[in-house]
Design a protein around this motif. Structure first.
Motif, PDB file in Angstrom:
ATOM      1  N   LEU A 136       0.993  -1.129  -0.027  1.00  0.00           N
ATOM      2  CA  LEU A 136       0.058   0.103   0.227  1.00  0.00           C
ATOM      3  C   LEU A 136       0.676   1.236  -0.013  1.00  0.00           C
ATOM      4  O   LEU A 136       0.720   1.988  -0.798  1.00  0.00           O
ATOM      5  CB  LEU A 136      -0.797   0.141   1.043  1.00  0.00           C
ATOM      6  CG  LEU A 136      -1.845   1.222   1.179  1.00  0.00           C
ATOM      7  CD1 LEU A 136      -2.717   1.105   0.100  1.00  0.00           C
ATOM      8  CD2 LEU A 136      -2.609   1.033   2.782  1.00  0.00           C
ATOM      9  N   ALA A 137       1.866   1.330   0.582  1.00  0.00           N
ATOM     10  CA  ALA A 137       2.788   2.572   1.220  1.00  0.00           C
ATOM     11  C   ALA A 137       3.690   2.804  -0.305  1.00  0.00           C
ATOM     12  O   ALA A 137       3.670   3.867  -0.955  1.00  0.00           O
ATOM     13  CB  ALA A 137       3.974   2.319   2.020  1.00  0.00           C
ATOM     14  N   GLN A 138       3.891   1.380  -1.063  1.00  0.00           N
ATOM     15  CA  GLN A 138       4.682   1.564  -2.273  1.00  0.00           C
ATOM     16  C   GLN A 138       3.881   1.938  -3.476  1.00  0.00           C
ATOM     17  O   GLN A 138       4.219   2.978  -4.264  1.00  0.00           O
ATOM     18  CB  GLN A 138       5.308   0.097  -2.645  1.00  0.00           C
ATOM     19  CG  GLN A 138       6.374   0.277  -3.952  1.00  0.00           C
ATOM     20  CD  GLN A 138       7.314   1.057  -3.713  1.00  0.00           C
ATOM     21  OE1 GLN A 138       8.128   0.989  -2.684  1.00  0.00           O
ATOM     22  NE2 GLN A 138       7.710   1.891  -4.693  1.00  0.00           N
ATOM     23  N   ASN A 162       6.853  12.663   0.853  1.00  0.00           N
ATOM     24  CA  ASN A 162       6.192  12.341   1.908  1.00  0.00           C
ATOM     25  C   ASN A 162       5.751  10.891   2.007  1.00  0.00           C
ATOM     26  O   ASN A 162       5.967  10.157   2.902  1.00  0.00           O
ATOM     27  CB  ASN A 162       5.117  13.193   2.013  1.00  0.00           C
ATOM     28  CG  ASN A 162       5.293  14.607   2.430  1.00  0.00           C
ATOM     29  OD1 ASN A 162       6.232  14.823   3.118  1.00  0.00           O
ATOM     30  ND2 ASN A 162       4.175  15.667   2.173  1.00  0.00           N
ATOM     31  N   ALA A 163       5.259  10.473   0.739  1.00  0.00           N
ATOM     32  CA  ALA A 163       5.044   8.914   0.488  1.00  0.00           C
ATOM     33  C   ALA A 163       6.413   8.123   0.720  1.00  0.00           C
ATOM     34  O   ALA A 163       6.493   7.054   1.207  1.00  0.00           O
ATOM     35  CB  ALA A 163       4.406   8.955  -1.060  1.00  0.00           C
ATOM     36  N   LEU A 164       7.471   8.738   0.281  1.00  0.00           N
ATOM     37  CA  LEU A 164       8.711   7.847   0.203  1.00  0.00           C
ATOM     38  C   LEU A 164       9.044   7.875   1.731  1.00  0.00           C
ATOM     39  O   LEU A 164       9.665   6.656   2.134  1.00  0.00           O
ATOM     40  CB  LEU A 164       9.939   8.685  -0.575  1.00  0.00           C
ATOM     41  CG  LEU A 164      11.302   7.791  -0.488  1.00  0.00           C
ATOM     42  CD1 LEU A 164      11.059   6.552  -1.223  1.00  0.00           C
ATOM     43  CD2 LEU A 164      12.234   8.739  -1.448  1.00  0.00           C
ATOM     44  N   ARG A 168       9.571   4.273   4.010  1.00  0.00           N
ATOM     45  CA  ARG A 168      10.797   3.849   4.702  1.00  0.00           C
ATOM     46  C   ARG A 168      10.429   3.707   6.095  1.00  0.00           C
ATOM     47  O   ARG A 168      11.134   2.927   6.921  1.00  0.00           O
ATOM     48  CB  ARG A 168      12.000   5.141   4.609  1.00  0.00           C
ATOM     49  CG  ARG A 168      12.600   5.278   3.300  1.00  0.00           C
ATOM     50  CD  ARG A 168      13.134   6.573   3.340  1.00  0.00           C
ATOM     51  NE  ARG A 168      14.055   6.500   2.054  1.00  0.00           N
ATOM     52  CZ  ARG A 168      14.380   7.630   1.571  1.00  0.00           C
ATOM     53  NH1 ARG A 168      14.401   8.698   2.077  1.00  0.00           N
ATOM     54  NH2 ARG A 168      15.328   7.768   0.410  1.00  0.00           N
ATOM     55  N   LYS A 169       9.419   4.369   6.585  1.00  0.00           N
ATOM     56  CA  LYS A 169       8.935   4.415   7.854  1.00  0.00           C
ATOM     57  C   LYS A 169       8.429   2.870   8.294  1.00  0.00           C
ATOM     58  O   LYS A 169       8.743   2.083   9.121  1.00  0.00           O
ATOM     59  CB  LYS A 169       7.845   5.425   8.167  1.00  0.00           C
ATOM     60  CG  LYS A 169       7.326   5.120   9.697  1.00  0.00           C
ATOM     61  CD  LYS A 169       6.357   6.154   9.936  1.00  0.00           C
ATOM     62  CE  LYS A 169       5.723   6.073  11.221  1.00  0.00           C
ATOM     63  NZ  LYS A 169       4.735   7.267  11.509  1.00  0.00           N
ATOM     64  N   VAL A 170       7.523   2.386   7.185  1.00  0.00           N
ATOM     65  CA  VAL A 170       6.930   1.230   7.294  1.00  0.00           C
ATOM     66  C   VAL A 170       8.137  -0.099   7.063  1.00  0.00           C
ATOM     67  O   VAL A 170       8.057  -0.998   8.120  1.00  0.00           O
ATOM     68  CB  VAL A 170       5.973   0.895   6.113  1.00  0.00           C
ATOM     69  CG1 VAL A 170       5.466  -0.557   6.179  1.00  0.00           C
ATOM     70  CG2 VAL A 170       4.753   1.763   6.387  1.00  0.00           C
ATOM     71  N   ALA A 189      14.805  -8.512   3.035  1.00  0.00           N
ATOM     72  CA  ALA A 189      15.291  -8.466   1.428  1.00  0.00           C
ATOM     73  C   ALA A 189      14.190  -7.757   0.448  1.00  0.00           C
ATOM     74  O   ALA A 189      14.443  -7.739  -0.677  1.00  0.00           O
ATOM     75  CB  ALA A 189      15.416 -10.080   1.165  1.00  0.00           C
ATOM     76  N   THR A 190      13.026  -7.648   1.115  1.00  0.00           N
ATOM     77  CA  THR A 190      11.973  -7.115   0.395  1.00  0.00           C
ATOM     78  C   THR A 190      12.066  -5.513   0.128  1.00  0.00           C
ATOM     79  O   THR A 190      11.290  -4.878  -0.558  1.00  0.00           O
ATOM     80  CB  THR A 190      10.591  -7.294   0.770  1.00  0.00           C
ATOM     81  OG1 THR A 190      10.534  -8.731   0.935  1.00  0.00           O
ATOM     82  CG2 THR A 190       9.369  -6.830  -0.182  1.00  0.00           C
ATOM     83  N   ASP A 191      13.210  -4.968   1.005  1.00  0.00           N
ATOM     84  CA  ASP A 191      13.300  -3.422   0.914  1.00  0.00           C
ATOM     85  C   ASP A 191      13.544  -3.060  -0.488  1.00  0.00           C
ATOM     86  O   ASP A 191      14.820  -3.017  -0.906  1.00  0.00           O
ATOM     87  CB  ASP A 191      14.434  -3.021   1.882  1.00  0.00           C
ATOM     88  CG  ASP A 191      14.648  -1.554   2.198  1.00  0.00           C
ATOM     89  OD1 ASP A 191      13.813  -0.770   1.583  1.00  0.00           O
ATOM     90  OD2 ASP A 191      15.400  -1.187   2.896  1.00  0.00           O
ATOM     91  N   ARG A 192      12.829  -2.422  -1.102  1.00  0.00           N
ATOM     92  CA  ARG A 192      12.826  -2.191  -2.408  1.00  0.00           C
ATOM     93  C   ARG A 192      13.713  -0.809  -2.841  1.00  0.00           C
ATOM     94  O   ARG A 192      13.371   0.023  -2.007  1.00  0.00           O
ATOM     95  CB  ARG A 192      11.443  -2.124  -2.999  1.00  0.00           C
ATOM     96  CG  ARG A 192      11.604  -1.658  -4.704  1.00  0.00           C
ATOM     97  CD  ARG A 192      10.088  -1.546  -5.328  1.00  0.00           C
ATOM     98  NE  ARG A 192      10.065  -0.667  -6.325  1.00  0.00           N
ATOM     99  CZ  ARG A 192       8.810  -0.237  -6.921  1.00  0.00           C
ATOM    100  NH1 ARG A 192       7.643  -0.993  -6.800  1.00  0.00           N
ATOM    101  NH2 ARG A 192       8.804   0.785  -8.034  1.00  0.00           N
ATOM    102  N   TYR A 193      14.173  -0.678  -3.894  1.00  0.00           N
ATOM    103  CA  TYR A 193      14.908   0.495  -4.144  1.00  0.00           C
ATOM    104  C   TYR A 193      13.660   1.499  -4.578  1.00  0.00           C
ATOM    105  O   TYR A 193      12.943   1.510  -5.457  1.00  0.00           O
ATOM    106  CB  TYR A 193      15.996   0.442  -5.001  1.00  0.00           C
ATOM    107  CG  TYR A 193      16.522   1.608  -5.471  1.00  0.00           C
ATOM    108  CD1 TYR A 193      17.514   2.259  -5.025  1.00  0.00           C
ATOM    109  CD2 TYR A 193      15.919   2.272  -6.872  1.00  0.00           C
ATOM    110  CE1 TYR A 193      18.045   3.802  -5.441  1.00  0.00           C
ATOM    111  CE2 TYR A 193      16.618   3.719  -7.306  1.00  0.00           C
ATOM    112  CZ  TYR A 193      17.515   4.409  -6.553  1.00  0.00           C
ATOM    113  OH  TYR A 193      18.072   5.736  -6.944  1.00  0.00           O
TER     114      TYR A 193
END
Length: 455
Positions: A136-138, A162-164, A168-170, A189-193
């Motif tokens: 949802l955040a992405q 703000n969305a970015l 990062r917070k999530v 590992a799901t931490d997407r660029y």
């Protein structure tokens, strides 16, 4: 008495140490069995299977039928990623994490990803919540990026920042809270660029995502290795992140992508699995160029003990009749003269037909093709008869003058027919002047369209 008490305690302790995996399927459709596998690298190791039971339950005042199943797992069951397969034909499955706890889940086979709910299992509940929240955040970040590319504005840039920050917070929150869990490895590992600033062009956006795609993925992590995670990410990178409308450019992108993906893999056994996986995928796509590239540049460079020669043989056999390949050569005797496909001359194209006088479809279609080809002089026809004897064939070909007539005794077991992977008759191959396969139409209507364009 004391011995009996100790024995009772031991048995009770053992029984309590067992784990269960329970599932509900709704609607159950025609599914009758489920199979449990442990995922290790690109392979699935069979654990056990069980039947699906049909049960009627009342939900919101209505009686509905659900499928239920249960697996009992011993205390020493390995932790890791597991797969429940309920439909072998359509590759229907659902994955879950096992970390020494009971697991209970429900899902709709029509939308496994969107409907799977874990009513029991802290590991899977945590990972599922993370996937939902980060998606949802992405989505907010991606939507703002797309909106900016369509209509650049300062408002979009500010909203993007703000969305970015929220993404990062999530990510940070779940990574921190998941410490010590099995899910932690997958969450990390799901931490997407995401670009630190909004991309000013589509190419800038794609270049950033592609070049940083594997940044947060540790290919030496045993938990990731023993799951479908790495294979899924590699597939995403190769087949979805690298795309071009230009066919030649697409092949170049594929080659670069497989080089990058395979180069990330450190474990040699897993590297061999990845190479086989990618080769199989391109083989299914009938992409001869990429299959050849993978075999020559990656498979053949593996240590000899890691080269699955049976796999290579199957792939080469499958690709032998792919479009773009030179048709496998064969020879026959015609009017006392030795003939071969590779040496045939006089045609600007060739039609190779596999048929049988014992085949009703053939007896209907062959005369149609013969009539159709009477004025198609640029195409020469080779009618390969798959027969159990030559009796009917000798009479049949008298009405097909002007064609070449190889005879293949043994019918389905005939070596040439098997080389061409003929599973039904008639089977058609259209070849170019150089004997390269240019078409393999299934229907006579499609065959006529192709032949008409060549003559």
């Amino acid at each position: 008495m004391k011995k009996l008490l100790i024995l009772f305690l031991l048995i009770s302790s053992f029984a309590q140490a067992q784990y269960s995996v329970k599932g509900n399927i709704h609607p159950p459709k025609k599914y009758t069995w489920v199979l449990l596998y442990k995922v290790e690298g690109a392979r699935q190791l069979f654990v056990k299977n069980t039947q699906i039971k049909q049960e009627v339950k009342q939900v919101d005042g209505k009686n509905i039928t659900i499928g239920t199943f249960e697996f009992e797992l011993p205390a020493d069951t390995k932790t890791g990623s597991y797969r429940i397969t309920y439909d072998l034909q359509q590759n229907g499955f659902v994955d879950f994490l096992f970390n020494k706890e009971n697991v209970e889940l429900s899902f709709n086979p029509g939308d496994v990803e969107g409907t799977t709910v874990f009513s029991t299992s802290k590991e899977n509940q945590l990972y599922k919540r993370f996937l939902n929240d980060i998606a949802l955040a992405q989505y907010q970040v991606d939507s703002l990026q797309v909106a900016y590319l369509k209509n650049p504005s300062t408002n979009s840039e500010n909203a993007y920042n703000n969305a970015l920050s929220n993404v990062r917070k999530v990510q940070s929150s779940y990574t921190k809270n998941a410490q010590g869990t099995l899910a932690y490895h997958f969450i990390k590992a799901t931490d997407r660029y995401n670009s630190p600033t909004i991309a000013k062009s589509s190419q800038e956006y794609l270049d950033g995502v592609i070049s940083h795609f594997f940044d947060k993925i540790d290919f030496s992590n045993s938990q990731l290795y023993n799951s479908s995670f790495l294979i899924d990410r590699i597939a995403d990178y190769v087949f979805y992140m690298n795309y071009s409308n230009n066919a030649e450019k697409q092949q170049q992108l594929y080659k670069k992508a497989v080089d990058v993906a395979i180069g990330k893999v450190t474990d040699i056994t897993f590297k061999a699995d990845v190479i086989e996986f990618l080769t199989s995928q391109f083989s299914a796509l009938k992409n001869v160029d990429l299959v050849d590239y993978l075999l020559a540049n990656h498979f053949n460079k593996l240590p000899k003990d890691k080269q699955n020669l049976e796999f290579k043989k199957r792939i080469e056999e499958a690709m032998a009749i792919a479009i773009g390949r030179i048709a496998p050569d064969f020879s026959w005797t015609e009017n006392g003269k030795e003939m071969s496909l590779s040496q045939l001359k006089g045609g600007q194209s060739y039609l190779l037909i596999f048929y049988s006088t014992e085949c009703g479809h053939c007896l209907r279609e062959i005369p149609q093709i013969y009539d159709f080809m009477k004025d198609k002089t640029k195409t020469k026809v080779i009618a390969f008869a798959m027969e159990t004897s030559d009796t009917a064939w000798k009479n049949y070909i008298k009405n097909l003058s002007g064609w070449h007539h190889p005879l293949g005794l043994g019918k389905w077991e005939n070596k040439i027919a098997r080389t061409y992977q003929v599973n039904s008759t008639p089977t058609y191959f259209v070849l170019g002047m150089d004997k390269k396969i240019i078409a393999n139409p299934e229907k006579i209507e499609d065959l006529k369209v192709i032949l008409g364009s060549l003559n």
